[in-house]
Scaffold this active site. Structure first.
Site, short mmCIF file in Angstrom:
data_model
loop_
_atom_site.label_atom_id
_atom_site.label_comp_id
_atom_site.label_asym_id
_atom_site.label_seq_id
_atom_site.Cartn_x
_atom_site.Cartn_y
_atom_site.Cartn_z
N HIS A 1 41.87 41.61 42.57
CA HIS A 1 41.32 41.67 43.93
C HIS A 1 40.17 42.65 44.01
CE1 HIS A 1 43.36 45.54 44.78
NE2 HIS A 1 44.44 45.02 44.22
N CYS A 56 48.05 46.11 40.21
CA CYS A 56 47.04 45.05 40.29
C CYS A 56 45.77 45.46 39.55
CB CYS A 56 46.71 44.77 41.76
SG CYS A 56 48.00 43.85 42.62
#
Length: 189
Positions: A120, A136
């Site tokens: 992301h 992440c």
């Protein structure tokens, strides 16, 4: 007259910097408009590489810290993609980044087959090049926007960790901090 350790370090740094620039700058034109056949994330070098039939495209990234927040090594697949995602964190829902700069997902979410993990954007551009996330893989918003259009659902995502010396890791971090500074200052990369 011999080569000093300082000269060796400087040469090694410039070789690594040249390789990174080659991956980041030179590979871009050959991969534009292409579709990724694989995403390779190297946690040690904080780099995400998109492999395409036309070439490769590489971006610096930030990965997880240690322990439970470490980015897991393994092979996964892209399972979902979202433009301007809401971010659910610690019982709160953050509206898309363009309306709320506190949204830690930035402008794109690319989920993988490991629930709650993905690639992301970020609301912390200077975190790129470091082990700082909760697992992440973060990217500059401009980079993840480019990658988003190239990565279809089902694309394999391979996360690896290449053993490197602490000295080399420091030089890579220095280079990535310079990349981030130029990206934030220029806004065009």
């Amino acid at each position: 007259m011999g080569v000093t350790m300082k000269d060796y370090r400087r040469s090694l740094f410039f070789c690594i910097a040249a390789l990174a620039v080659a991956l980041i700058v030179v590979a871009m034109p050959s991969a534009r408009g292409a579709t990724a056949t694989e995403v390779l994330i190297d946690k040690s070098f904080h780099i995400t590489v998109l492999r395409t039939a036309a070439g490769t495209l590489a971006f610096p990234d930030a990965t997880g810290t240690t322990g439970e927040s470490a980015t897991p090594v393994g092979t996964y697949k892209v399972t979902e993609k979202q433009v301007n995602p809401n971010w659910h964190w610690e019982g709160k829902v953050y509206v898309p980044y363009l309306q709320d700069k506190a949204n830690g997902l930035g402008v794109r979410w690319i989920g993988i087959s490991l629930p709650t993990y993905g690639m992301h954007g970020t609301n912390e551009p200077f975190s790129i090049g470091k082990d700082v996330s909760h697992g992440c893989v973060r990217h500059q918003n401009t980079d993840v926007t480019k990658a988003f259009s190239m990565i279809p659902t089902g694309t394999p995502v391979r996360i690896i960790e290449t053993p490197i010396s602490q000295q080399t890791e420091g030089m890579v971090t220095d280079f990535l901090e310079l990349y981030d500074l130029l990206a934030v200052m220029g806004g065009s990369h």
